[in-house]
Design a protein around this motif. Structure first.
Motif, PDB file in Angstrom:
ATOM      1  N   LEU A  94      -5.578   0.007  -6.271  1.00  0.00           N
ATOM      2  CA  LEU A  94      -4.149   0.179  -6.037  1.00  0.00           C
ATOM      3  C   LEU A  94      -3.740   1.638  -6.205  1.00  0.00           C
ATOM      4  CD1 LEU A  94      -2.689  -2.982  -7.812  1.00  0.00           C
ATOM      5  CD2 LEU A  94      -2.956  -2.585  -5.357  1.00  0.00           C
ATOM      6  N   ALA A  95      -4.374   2.318  -7.136  1.00  0.00           N
ATOM      7  CA  ALA A  95      -4.072   3.737  -7.328  1.00  0.00           C
ATOM      8  C   ALA A  95      -4.498   4.549  -6.113  1.00  0.00           C
ATOM      9  CB  ALA A  95      -4.767   4.261  -8.588  1.00  0.00           C
ATOM     10  N   GLU A  96      -5.657   4.227  -5.551  1.00  0.00           N
ATOM     11  CA  GLU A  96      -6.114   4.929  -4.353  1.00  0.00           C
ATOM     12  C   GLU A  96      -5.158   4.691  -3.190  1.00  0.00           C
ATOM     13  OE1 GLU A  96     -10.046   5.861  -3.137  1.00  0.00           O
ATOM     14  OE2 GLU A  96     -10.870   4.370  -4.520  1.00  0.00           O
ATOM     15  N   LEU A  97      -4.708   3.448  -3.032  1.00  0.00           N
ATOM     16  CA  LEU A  97      -3.785   3.137  -1.951  1.00  0.00           C
ATOM     17  C   LEU A  97      -2.453   3.858  -2.154  1.00  0.00           C
ATOM     18  CD1 LEU A  97      -3.117   1.602   0.622  1.00  0.00           C
ATOM     19  CD2 LEU A  97      -2.561  -0.399  -0.776  1.00  0.00           C
ATOM     20  N   SER A  98      -1.975   3.902  -3.371  1.00  0.00           N
ATOM     21  CA  SER A  98      -0.719   4.596  -3.658  1.00  0.00           C
ATOM     22  C   SER A  98      -0.838   6.087  -3.344  1.00  0.00           C
ATOM     23  CB  SER A  98      -0.328   4.403  -5.127  1.00  0.00           C
ATOM     24  OG  SER A  98      -0.004   3.050  -5.385  1.00  0.00           O
ATOM     25  N   ARG A  99      -1.973   6.677  -3.663  1.00  0.00           N
ATOM     26  CA  ARG A  99      -2.166   8.101  -3.358  1.00  0.00           C
ATOM     27  C   ARG A  99      -2.196   8.336  -1.849  1.00  0.00           C
ATOM     28  NH1 ARG A  99      -5.555   7.858  -8.046  1.00  0.00           N
ATOM     29  NH2 ARG A  99      -7.407   7.425  -6.781  1.00  0.00           N
TER      30      ARG A  99
END
Length: 216
Positions: A31-36
């Protein structure tokens, strides 16, 4: 193996297959990768290169399809959504798909391999063909659009714009086939990079095994 059963001057595909995948809520790391990725394209839309978008749209035009409005490639629809707000968080396989699409500007289908069946093929959609693409029962016209079809009954199950409900991943999915839609007018490294990124994310975030990847 996916078969290209259509005369097309520029369509190129990256196909990634994986078994023993686990469809589950996305990890904090994914989810952090997608948010970035969302933040990057929101801050700088040029990271979604116009020459890539144009090449993909041209691929879809060959059979007479018009990639405009709500019929634009799925990658462009994702970009438009991400520029306004966070994409819906659905599950790890969907998030992996969306992440790679945002990173590469290429549309991607991810199918439940059991629903897709063996030896699927890609052909042009025929006059009068359509399928339902969401739970609300909305359908789209497939005429002239390159479509991925099941070999067993020649039923269209996906394309670079919207996928049929028939082949979508679910909690029961244990194997997948991802199809990246590219163009021969783009450097092969774009498609190769998308396929490689999909493979690594499926291993890292869906416990995938027995991966295979091929460019067509």
């Amino acid at each position: 193996m996916l078969l290209l059963a259509l005369p097309h001057p520029t369509l190129r595909l990256g196909v990634v297959s994986a078994t023993r995948v686990r469809y589950q809520p996305s990890s904090v790391a994914l989810l952090a990768e997608l948010s970035r990725a969302e933040a990057r394209v929101r801050a700088d839309p040029a990271l979604f290169p116009e020459h890539v978008r144009s090449a993909v749209r041209d691929v879809l035009r060959v059979g007479g399809y018009k990639p405009t409005g709500r019929g634009k490639p799925a990658s462009e629809l994702l970009l438009a959504m991400a520029q306004k707000e966070a994409l819906p968080r659905i599950g790890n396989l969907v998030e992996i798909n969306n992440l790679v699409s945002l990173e590469t500007a290429l549309p991607i289908s991810i199918f439940d391999a059991e629903q897709l069946g063996p030896s699927p093929r890609v052909r042009f959609g025929r006059a009068g063909e359509s399928y339902v693409f969401n739970q609300a029962g909305h359908s789209m016209d497939l005429e002239g659009l390159p479509v991925v079809c099941r070999a067993v009954d020649d039923v269209p199950i996906g394309n670079a714009v919207r996928d049929s409900m028939l082949g979508k991943v679910s909690a029961s999915t244990t194997s997948v086939v991802a199809v990246v839609y590219g163009s021969g007018l783009l450097d092969a490294s774009v498609l190769l990079g998308a396929a490689s990124r999909l493979s690594s994310l499926l291993v890292a975030h869906a416990s995938a095994e027995e991966l295979s990847s091929v460019l067509l």
